[in-house]
Write a protein that holds these residues in place. Structure first.
Motif, PDB file in Angstrom:
ATOM      1  N   UNK A 136       0.860  -1.187   0.000  1.00 22.10           N
ATOM      2  CA  UNK A 136       0.000   0.000   0.000  1.00 22.10           C
ATOM      3  C   UNK A 136       0.890   1.228   0.000  1.00 22.10           C
ATOM      4  N   UNK A 137       0.693   2.112  -0.998  1.00 26.82           N
ATOM      5  CA  UNK A 137       1.505   3.326  -1.111  1.00 26.82           C
ATOM      6  C   UNK A 137       0.693   4.405  -1.811  1.00 26.82           C
ATOM      7  N   UNK A 138       1.189   5.632  -1.759  1.00 25.44           N
ATOM      8  CA  UNK A 138       0.526   6.757  -2.407  1.00 25.44           C
ATOM      9  C   UNK A 138       1.000   6.840  -3.856  1.00 25.44           C
ATOM     10  N   UNK A 139       0.079   6.639  -4.788  1.00 25.44           N
ATOM     11  CA  UNK A 139       0.427   6.671  -6.201  1.00 25.44           C
ATOM     12  C   UNK A 139       0.396   8.100  -6.727  1.00 25.44           C
ATOM     13  N   UNK A 140       1.140   8.371  -7.799  1.00 22.22           N
ATOM     14  CA  UNK A 140       1.120   9.714  -8.384  1.00 22.22           C
ATOM     15  C   UNK A 140      -0.277  10.101  -8.855  1.00 22.22           C
ATOM     16  N   UNK A 155       5.652  10.783  -1.788  1.00 21.73           N
ATOM     17  CA  UNK A 155       6.220  10.772  -0.443  1.00 21.73           C
ATOM     18  C   UNK A 155       5.356  11.643   0.464  1.00 21.73           C
ATOM     19  N   UNK A 156       4.362  11.008   1.075  1.00 21.35           N
ATOM     20  CA  UNK A 156       3.424  11.734   1.938  1.00 21.35           C
ATOM     21  C   UNK A 156       3.737  11.438   3.394  1.00 21.35           C
ATOM     22  N   UNK A 157       3.837  12.497   4.193  1.00 25.11           N
ATOM     23  CA  UNK A 157       4.076  12.362   5.625  1.00 25.11           C
ATOM     24  C   UNK A 157       3.109  13.287   6.340  1.00 25.11           C
ATOM     25  N   UNK A 158       2.168  12.734   7.063  1.00 28.21           N
ATOM     26  CA  UNK A 158       1.121  13.534   7.701  1.00 28.21           C
ATOM     27  C   UNK A 158       1.653  14.397   8.835  1.00 28.21           C
ATOM     28  N   UNK A 174       9.563   8.068  -0.449  1.00 27.84           N
ATOM     29  CA  UNK A 174       8.847   6.812  -0.198  1.00 27.84           C
ATOM     30  C   UNK A 174       9.633   5.629  -0.746  1.00 27.84           C
ATOM     31  N   UNK A 175      10.283   5.811  -1.895  1.00 28.58           N
ATOM     32  CA  UNK A 175      11.061   4.723  -2.483  1.00 28.58           C
ATOM     33  C   UNK A 175      12.274   4.394  -1.617  1.00 28.58           C
ATOM     34  N   UNK A 201       1.666   6.443   4.362  1.00 22.82           N
ATOM     35  CA  UNK A 201       1.984   7.599   5.193  1.00 22.82           C
ATOM     36  C   UNK A 201       3.329   7.301   5.855  1.00 22.82           C
ATOM     37  N   UNK A 202       4.356   8.099   5.531  1.00 22.37           N
ATOM     38  CA  UNK A 202       5.704   7.821   6.028  1.00 22.37           C
ATOM     39  C   UNK A 202       5.850   8.106   7.523  1.00 22.37           C
TER      40      UNK A 202
END
Length: 292
Positions: A136-140, A155-158, A174-175, A201-202
């Motif tokens: 599960x990851x945030x896609x473009x 690369x999402x970090x709340x 994220x990668x 969410x990183x």
């Protein structure tokens, strides 16, 4: 001046003859990146790769772009994790390969993708493939999968603000985080048992072990130590969890003194309801009938 022009003319003719007559392609060779033998080309054959180059024997060694040929093979043969076309004087064309492994299954708006270790799209499917790690990851934005291409997840970090420049630069890739988690799981002998991995969410990274223990890692801070702690809890038969334990292992919180401890919350099954006593028809008595 005439002498200088004559020398330049001779050099030009010599260069033309050398390039067009001497450097002819006579050898095609497929190699592993580490030069190991036999060469592992995965699901493809060496003849398929060489034929796909479209380079004729005895053609000029400098008549094509190695970068273009590399990109062509990468798209045409998605089950190659890495591929590179090189020339070797005086007459060889070298194809370096590393086969890809189906590693992750990732859902997108149109179905499912099968991804390699480097997030290369190997194939797509309408249903979730079996036997792969659920990623599960945030896609473009406006993502559309293209087989053979690599995904660069968002690369999402709340916990970090994208609008503030002083915190935007602190956001991890994220990668890079995925690579660090994957390498840490492998080093601690947890990767083969990993069934799900979440880097959406990183600040809230987590993975699932053997479909029974959800491990909360929190942010990428101290990931190396957190994964060692997880390995001790999941694989140590004396000090860790039992083989049948199910629940949530929380290693996400760092205390004020800098220490990180693991907390396990077991799944508690719903209590079995106590059956109500039943009376058989033979045991029922008629209130109006006389009793002895």
């Amino acid at each position: 001046l005439l002498g200088a022009l004559g020398v330049l003319a001779v050099l030009a003719v010599g260069a033309f003859v050398s390039i067009n007559l001497l450097f002819k392609v006579t050898i095609f060779r497929v190699e592993s990146y580490d030069r190991s033998q036999p060469v592992d080309t995965g699901i493809y054959t060496s003849d398929e790769l060489i034929e796909a180059l479209g380079i004729e024997k005895n053609s000029n060694l400098f008549a094509f772009s190695t970068a273009e040929k590399t990109q062509q093979l990468a798209l045409q043969f998605p089950y190659l994790e890495r591929v590179a076309v090189e020339i070797q004087l005086p007459a060889a064309v070298i194809i370096k390969v590393e086969p890809a492994t189906e590693r992750f299954a990732c859902m997108y708006s149109g179905g499912w993708m099968v991804l390699s270790d480097s997030l290369k799209i190997l194939r797509t499917d309408v249903s979730q493939p079996d036997g792969l790690i659920l990623l599960t990851m945030s896609l473009p934005t406006d993502f559309s999968p293209v087989v053979g291409q690599n995904i660069e997840p968002k690369s999402y970090n709340s916990l970090l603000s994208e609008t503030q420049p002083e915190t935007a630069g602190l956001q991890a890739s994220a990668l890079q985080t995925l690579t660090e988690v994957r390498d840490g799981l492998q080093e601690n002998n947890l990767f083969d048992g990993t069934t799900a991995l979440n880097i959406q969410d990183l600040s809230d990274i987590e993975f699932t072990y053997q479909n029974r223990v959800q491990v909360l890692l929190g942010s990428e801070t101290n990931l190396t130590y957190k994964l060692r702690l997880a390995a001790a809890a999941l694989t140590d038969p004396e000090k860790g969890l039992a083989a049948g334990d199910k629940g949530v292992l929380d290693i996400s919180t760092q205390r004020s003194d800098g220490d990180i401890r693991a907390y396990f919350a077991p799944d508690t099954p719903e209590p079995t309801p106590t059956p109500e006593p039943t009376t058989s028809p033979e045991e029922e008595t008629d209130p109006e009938s006389p009793t002895e």
